[in-house]
Design a protein around this motif. Structure first.
Motif, PDB file in Angstrom:
ATOM      1  N   HIS A  17       0.807  -1.214   0.000  1.00  0.00           N
ATOM      2  CA  HIS A  17       0.000   0.000   0.000  1.00  0.00           C
ATOM      3  C   HIS A  17       0.843   1.269   0.000  1.00  0.00           C
ATOM      4  CE1 HIS A  17      -3.369  -2.613   0.361  1.00  0.00           C
ATOM      5  NE2 HIS A  17      -2.815  -3.190   1.404  1.00  0.00           N
TER       6      HIS A  17
ATOM      7  N   TYR B 119      -4.742   4.677   1.055  1.00  0.00           N
ATOM      8  CA  TYR B 119      -6.067   4.964   1.612  1.00  0.00           C
ATOM      9  C   TYR B 119      -7.141   4.113   0.955  1.00  0.00           C
ATOM     10  CZ  TYR B 119      -3.515   8.780   3.601  1.00  0.00           C
ATOM     11  OH  TYR B 119      -2.578   9.490   4.292  1.00  0.00           O
ATOM     12  N   HIS B 120      -8.070   3.625   1.773  1.00  0.00           N
ATOM     13  CA  HIS B 120      -9.143   2.780   1.240  1.00  0.00           C
ATOM     14  C   HIS B 120     -10.497   3.277   1.722  1.00  0.00           C
ATOM     15  CE1 HIS B 120      -9.940   0.412   4.961  1.00  0.00           C
ATOM     16  NE2 HIS B 120      -8.654   0.652   5.196  1.00  0.00           N
TER      17      HIS B 120
ATOM     18  N   TRP C  31      -8.513   1.429  -3.412  1.00  0.00           N
ATOM     19  CA  TRP C  31      -7.364   2.106  -2.816  1.00  0.00           C
ATOM     20  C   TRP C  31      -6.980   3.330  -3.645  1.00  0.00           C
ATOM     21  CZ3 TRP C  31      -5.289   0.305   1.738  1.00  0.00           C
ATOM     22  CH2 TRP C  31      -5.736  -0.956   2.151  1.00  0.00           C
TER      23      TRP C  31
ATOM     24  N   HIS D  68     -12.424   7.891   0.650  1.00  0.00           N
ATOM     25  CA  HIS D  68     -11.362   6.954   1.026  1.00  0.00           C
ATOM     26  C   HIS D  68     -10.648   7.484   2.279  1.00  0.00           C
ATOM     27  CE1 HIS D  68     -12.106   5.864  -3.150  1.00  0.00           C
ATOM     28  NE2 HIS D  68     -11.615   4.670  -2.847  1.00  0.00           N
TER      29      HIS D  68
ATOM     30  N   PHE E  94      -4.195   2.451   5.477  1.00  0.00           N
ATOM     31  CA  PHE E  94      -4.044   0.995   5.600  1.00  0.00           C
ATOM     32  C   PHE E  94      -3.650   0.544   7.008  1.00  0.00           C
ATOM     33  CE2 PHE E  94       0.293   2.225   4.503  1.00  0.00           C
ATOM     34  CZ  PHE E  94       1.065   1.426   5.327  1.00  0.00           C
TER      35      PHE E  94
END
Length: 98
Positions: free
Chosen positions: A52, A57-58, A65, A73, A77
């Motif tokens: 990541h 960012y998710h 992502w 988002h 992570f």
């Protein structure tokens, strides 16, 4: 009384016997302790970070992502995620490390 005496004679740095710790004639040898469980967890955490690095960012689903935090988002992570290890596969369907 005995506990107080032991505490008083204990080295404040290592809690060993102060008379022994203060003796410059003693030789001390470094040693290592290897914990393969901790080693495996550290390696998994490092891999999770590498996966990541470009899009950290998710959206909460762990499926989408992006590079920058946004309202869509908001989760980094590392937030809310703890990676552990076990001798048994606790979740065989979760291939989160690829």
């Amino acid at each position: 009384m005995a506990r107080w005496q032991r505490k008083r004679s204990a080295c404040p740095s290592c809690t060993g016997d102060r008379a022994e710790c203060n003796d410059p004639e003693h030789d001390w040898y470094a040693y290592r302790i290897v914990c393969y469980r901790t080693m495996a967890a550290a390696a998994a955490n490092a891999k999770w970070e590498r996966l990541h690095a470009d899009a950290p960012y998710h959206d909460g689903t762990f499926n989408s992502w992006v590079e920058k935090r946004s309202d869509a988002h908001p989760f980094h992570f590392s937030e809310g995620v703890t990676i552990g290890v076990s001798r048994h596969d606790m979740n065989p369907d979760d291939n989160f490390l690829g």
